[in-house]
Design a protein around this motif. Structure first.
Motif, PDB file in Angstrom:
ATOM      1  N   SER A   1       5.449  -7.609  -9.394  1.00 31.11           N
ATOM      2  CA  SER A   1       4.133  -7.381  -8.783  1.00 31.11           C
ATOM      3  C   SER A   1       4.057  -8.173  -7.491  1.00 31.11           C
ATOM      4  CB  SER A   1       2.997  -7.813  -9.722  1.00 31.11           C
ATOM      5  OG  SER A   1       2.909  -9.224  -9.786  1.00 31.11           O
ATOM      6  N   CYS A   2       3.059  -7.816  -6.693  1.00 33.41           N
ATOM      7  CA  CYS A   2       2.798  -8.570  -5.468  1.00 33.41           C
ATOM      8  C   CYS A   2       2.318  -9.977  -5.823  1.00 33.41           C
ATOM      9  CB  CYS A   2       1.745  -7.826  -4.671  1.00 33.41           C
ATOM     10  SG  CYS A   2       1.271  -8.587  -3.127  1.00 33.41           S
ATOM     11  N   THR A   3       1.539 -10.076  -6.897  1.00 27.62           N
ATOM     12  CA  THR A   3       1.014 -11.379  -7.292  1.00 27.62           C
ATOM     13  C   THR A   3       2.150 -12.320  -7.675  1.00 27.62           C
ATOM     14  OG1 THR A   3      -1.024 -10.311  -7.993  1.00 27.62           O
ATOM     15  CG2 THR A   3      -0.619 -12.518  -8.842  1.00 27.62           C
TER      16      THR A   3
ATOM     17  N   PHE B   1      -7.688 -11.016  -1.900  1.00 28.50           N
ATOM     18  CA  PHE B   1      -7.484 -10.645  -3.290  1.00 28.50           C
ATOM     19  C   PHE B   1      -7.357 -11.895  -4.170  1.00 28.50           C
ATOM     20  CE2 PHE B   1      -4.656  -9.252  -6.781  1.00 28.50           C
ATOM     21  CZ  PHE B   1      -5.485  -8.289  -7.316  1.00 28.50           C
TER      22      PHE B   1
ATOM     23  N   LEU C   1      -4.387 -11.160   4.962  1.00 29.13           N
ATOM     24  CA  LEU C   1      -4.042  -9.781   4.659  1.00 29.13           C
ATOM     25  C   LEU C   1      -4.424  -8.925   5.861  1.00 29.13           C
ATOM     26  CD1 LEU C   1      -6.928  -8.265   3.986  1.00 29.13           C
ATOM     27  CD2 LEU C   1      -6.640  -9.351   1.780  1.00 29.13           C
TER      28      LEU C   1
ATOM     29  N   ASP D   1      -0.041 -11.329   3.153  1.00 25.23           N
ATOM     30  CA  ASP D   1      -0.235 -10.457   1.995  1.00 25.23           C
ATOM     31  C   ASP D   1      -0.323  -9.046   2.558  1.00 25.23           C
ATOM     32  OD1 ASP D   1      -1.095  -8.886  -0.052  1.00 25.23           O
ATOM     33  OD2 ASP D   1      -2.893 -10.044  -0.520  1.00 25.23           O
TER      34      ASP D   1
ATOM     35  N   ALA E   1       0.039  -6.245   1.132  1.00 23.24           N
ATOM     36  CA  ALA E   1      -0.163  -5.254   0.066  1.00 23.24           C
ATOM     37  C   ALA E   1      -0.814  -3.972   0.577  1.00 23.24           C
ATOM     38  CB  ALA E   1      -1.040  -5.856  -1.036  1.00 23.24           C
ATOM     39  N   LEU E   2      -1.610  -4.084   1.649  1.00 24.37           N
ATOM     40  CA  LEU E   2      -2.335  -2.917   2.166  1.00 24.37           C
ATOM     41  C   LEU E   2      -1.654  -2.342   3.400  1.00 24.37           C
ATOM     42  CD1 LEU E   2      -5.873  -4.557   1.964  1.00 24.37           C
ATOM     43  CD2 LEU E   2      -4.574  -3.393   0.166  1.00 24.37           C
TER      44      LEU E   2
ATOM     45  N   SER F   1       2.750  -4.890  -2.429  1.00 20.16           N
ATOM     46  CA  SER F   1       2.444  -4.407  -3.776  1.00 20.16           C
ATOM     47  C   SER F   1       2.767  -2.932  -3.890  1.00 20.16           C
ATOM     48  CB  SER F   1       0.956  -4.594  -4.080  1.00 20.16           C
ATOM     49  OG  SER F   1       0.632  -3.967  -5.316  1.00 20.16           O
TER      50      SER F   1
ATOM     51  N   ASP G   1       1.735  -1.409  -6.881  1.00 19.82           N
ATOM     52  CA  ASP G   1       1.035  -1.106  -8.131  1.00 19.82           C
ATOM     53  C   ASP G   1       0.401   0.286  -8.073  1.00 19.82           C
ATOM     54  OD1 ASP G   1      -1.680  -1.172  -7.241  1.00 19.82           O
ATOM     55  OD2 ASP G   1      -1.925  -3.289  -7.710  1.00 19.82           O
TER      56      ASP G   1
ATOM     57  N   LYS H   1      -1.762   1.525  -4.966  1.00 23.69           N
ATOM     58  CA  LYS H   1      -1.343   1.363  -3.580  1.00 23.69           C
ATOM     59  C   LYS H   1      -0.790   2.690  -3.018  1.00 23.69           C
ATOM     60  CE  LYS H   1      -2.516  -2.964  -3.349  1.00 23.69           C
ATOM     61  NZ  LYS H   1      -2.893  -3.372  -4.701  1.00 23.69           N
TER      62      LYS H   1
ATOM     63  N   GLY I   1       4.974  -3.140  -9.221  1.00 18.39           N
ATOM     64  CA  GLY I   1       6.102  -3.756  -8.531  1.00 18.39           C
ATOM     65  C   GLY I   1       5.647  -4.446  -7.269  1.00 18.39           C
TER      66      GLY I   1
ATOM     67  N   TYR J   1     -13.017  -6.923  -0.646  1.00 20.03           N
ATOM     68  CA  TYR J   1     -12.880  -7.637  -1.907  1.00 20.03           C
ATOM     69  C   TYR J   1     -14.102  -8.523  -2.041  1.00 20.03           C
ATOM     70  CZ  TYR J   1      -8.163  -6.004  -1.484  1.00 20.03           C
ATOM     71  OH  TYR J   1      -7.080  -5.187  -1.351  1.00 20.03           O
TER      72      TYR J   1
HETATM   73  C1  LIG Z   1      -3.186  -4.961  -5.016  1.00 17.97           C
HETATM   74  C2  LIG Z   1      -3.238  -6.167  -4.192  1.00 17.97           C
HETATM   75  C3  LIG Z   1      -2.520  -7.312  -4.523  1.00 17.97           C
HETATM   76  C4  LIG Z   1      -1.834  -7.507  -5.842  1.00 17.97           C
HETATM   77  O1  LIG Z   1      -0.832  -6.613  -6.086  1.00 17.97           O
HETATM   78  P1  LIG Z   1      -0.183  -6.529  -7.537  1.00 17.97           P
HETATM   79  O2  LIG Z   1       1.113  -5.829  -7.275  1.00 17.97           O
HETATM   80  O3  LIG Z   1      -1.123  -5.696  -8.363  1.00 17.97           O
HETATM   81  O4  LIG Z   1      -0.013  -7.892  -8.070  1.00 17.97           O
HETATM   82  C5  LIG Z   1      -2.516  -8.372  -3.636  1.00 17.97           C
HETATM   83  N1  LIG Z   1      -3.200  -8.318  -2.487  1.00 17.97           N
HETATM   84  C6  LIG Z   1      -3.928  -7.236  -2.140  1.00 17.97           C
HETATM   85  C7  LIG Z   1      -4.641  -7.242  -0.837  1.00 17.97           C
HETATM   86  C8  LIG Z   1      -3.987  -6.136  -2.993  1.00 17.97           C
HETATM   87  O5  LIG Z   1      -4.750  -5.089  -2.673  1.00 17.97           O
END
Ligand SMILES: *Cc1c(COP(=O)(O)O)cnc(C)c1O
Length: 399
Positions: A58-60, A85, A130, A156, A158-159, A180, A182, A185, A192, A339
């Motif tokens: 995961s991203c986390t 997040f 982010l 981060d 993720a986006l 991320s 997940d 996304k 993942g 968020y």
């Molecule tokens: C979804 C998300 C995460 C976490 O991603 P995971 O893979 O679900 O752990 C982290 N930061 C942001 C901005 C996200 O939207």
């Protein structure tokens, strides 16, 4: 009622299923060659050396690893925008460090370099930003600020899986980047993540921290274990037993597997097409919602910036956001806000006063945006948002 239009939705189909079938038939579903291939393909997509990326579950998890690699600990402060997040706040606080929240721009919900700078102290160890909605924001300026102040920068991303500034991938401006994959996304492996680490020595430690802190293929060997078999290969070359290992950190397991990585490689090959469709949807909303009284569309990314269009947000005047959201829900259109402000979450113990983030959080609503939206879906969202906004604004003004 028509079917509910989701705010986010993955696009997984026959090609992903065929890739999964192939992994099943190989009789190796754990972390192996396909994970190495996905890491290499993702590194190419970012324009970085594959030895600097590590896939995770995961991203986390990747963020927790990043905080460990940076040696974040008690007495340290880590700065992040309040629009972030929770997983990031937890990765900081879990190491005994203090999350310090900065304000964001009211229209873009991204921090400026000045917003970050305003909360830096001599205890600041790192900054984690982010890219709100997938728009890069001031990442280049913030990276420069962090370099000048000797503070580490983690993105981060993720986006921002396909976001760039002057051709350079978001997530590669700072010292580390996390992504991320997940279920919610754009590029989805079901679950993942990915970690990019600029420093070569820290990059070599990342896969070990993702896997019990093990150094495989016998003690006292440097393991840049891009592949599960590297310990075995090294052991054969050095004539040690391949099942020997040493422990270099008390780490858990954050690795992914070949089933999910095979899905990831297919999704990565489709990413350009996904983002192109999301861009079309964003343009259609921009045009369809332009000039609606009481409603503002998001600023477009400036020249040189490309967005992944992960989110599309509108902002309402007159305090009508929550009512419009409920009306839309009743008409089959799911919306949300991301968020919830982190400095308002008591566990983080913040007393920050961040008026622009507060103003943004009170009026911003995320509309559905994903690559499976049809033109008819987009038209329906536009018509309903226009209608609900006019009705609620009319009532607010009459009251
Ligand atoms: C979804 C998300 C995460 C976490 O991603 P995971 O893979 O679900 O752990 C982290 N930061 C942001 C901005 C996200 O939207």
């Amino acid at each position: 009622m028509d079917r509910m239009i989701n705010v986010v939705q993955p696009t997984l189909g026959e090609r992903e299923l065929a890739a999964v079938r192939e992994v099943f038939e190989s009789n190796w579903v754990g972390r192996g060659a396909r994970t190495g291939e996905f890491e290499a393909a993702f590194a190419r997509h970012l324009g970085v050396d594959p030895g600097h990326v590590t896939s995770t579950n995961s991203c986390t998890s990747a963020t927790f690893i990043a905080m460990e690699l940076l040696g974040v600990g008690p007495g340290d402060e880590v700065v992040l925008p309040t629009v972030s997040f929770v997983g990031v706040g937890n990765a900081i606080a879990a190491r005994g460090a203090r999350p310090v929240f900065c304000d964001v721009d009211e229209a873009t919900l991204n921090p400026s370099a000045a917003d970050v700078e305003a909360v830096l102290t001599e205890r600041t160890k790192a900054v984690v930003i982010l890219h709100y909605g997938g728009h890069p924001g001031a990442v280049a300026e913030i990276a420069e600020l962090c370099r000048a102040r000797g503070v580490r920068l983690v993105e981060d991303a993720a986006l921002a899986v396909a976001s760039t500034v002057d051709g350079r991938a978001c997530g590669t401006f700072g010292d580390m980047g996390v992504w991320s994959f997940d279920h919610a996304k754009i590029l989805v492996t079901v679950d993942g993540g990915m970690l990019y680490v600029r420093d070569p020595e820290l990059a070599a430690r990342a896969p070990r921290i993702a896997y019990f802190g093990l150094e495989q293929g016998g003690p006292a060997r440097s393991g840049s274990s891009a592949s599960f078999h590297s310990g075995y290969d090294q052991a054969l070359r050095s004539r040690t037993r391949w099942w020997d290992y040493d422990v270099t950190s008390f780490s858990g397991r954050s690795t992914t597997n070949d089933v999910l990585s095979a899905i990831g490689s297919v999704q990565l090959s489709r990413l350009g097409e996904f983002v192109a469709r999301r861009h079309e949807v964003a343009r259609a909303y921009d045009e369809g919602l332009a000039g609606v009284a009481g409603l503002r569309v998001p600023p477009r990314p400036p020249a040189g910036h490309t967005s992944s269009y992960y989110m599309y947000w509108v902002q309402f005047e007159g305090g009508i956001r929550d009512q419009v959201a409920r009306d839309l829900y009743e008409r089959g259109i799911y919306t949300t806000f991301r968020y919830p402000l982190m400095h308002r979450i008591r566990a983080y113990g913040s007393d920050a006063v961040l008026p622009r983030a507060e103003a943004a959080a009170a009026k911003t609503l995320l509309l559905p945006i994903h690559q499976s939206l049809s033109d008819a879906d987009v038209d329906r969202v536009v018509a309903e948002v226009r209608d609900c906004t006019a009705a609620r604004l009319g009532r607010a003004r009459a009251a």
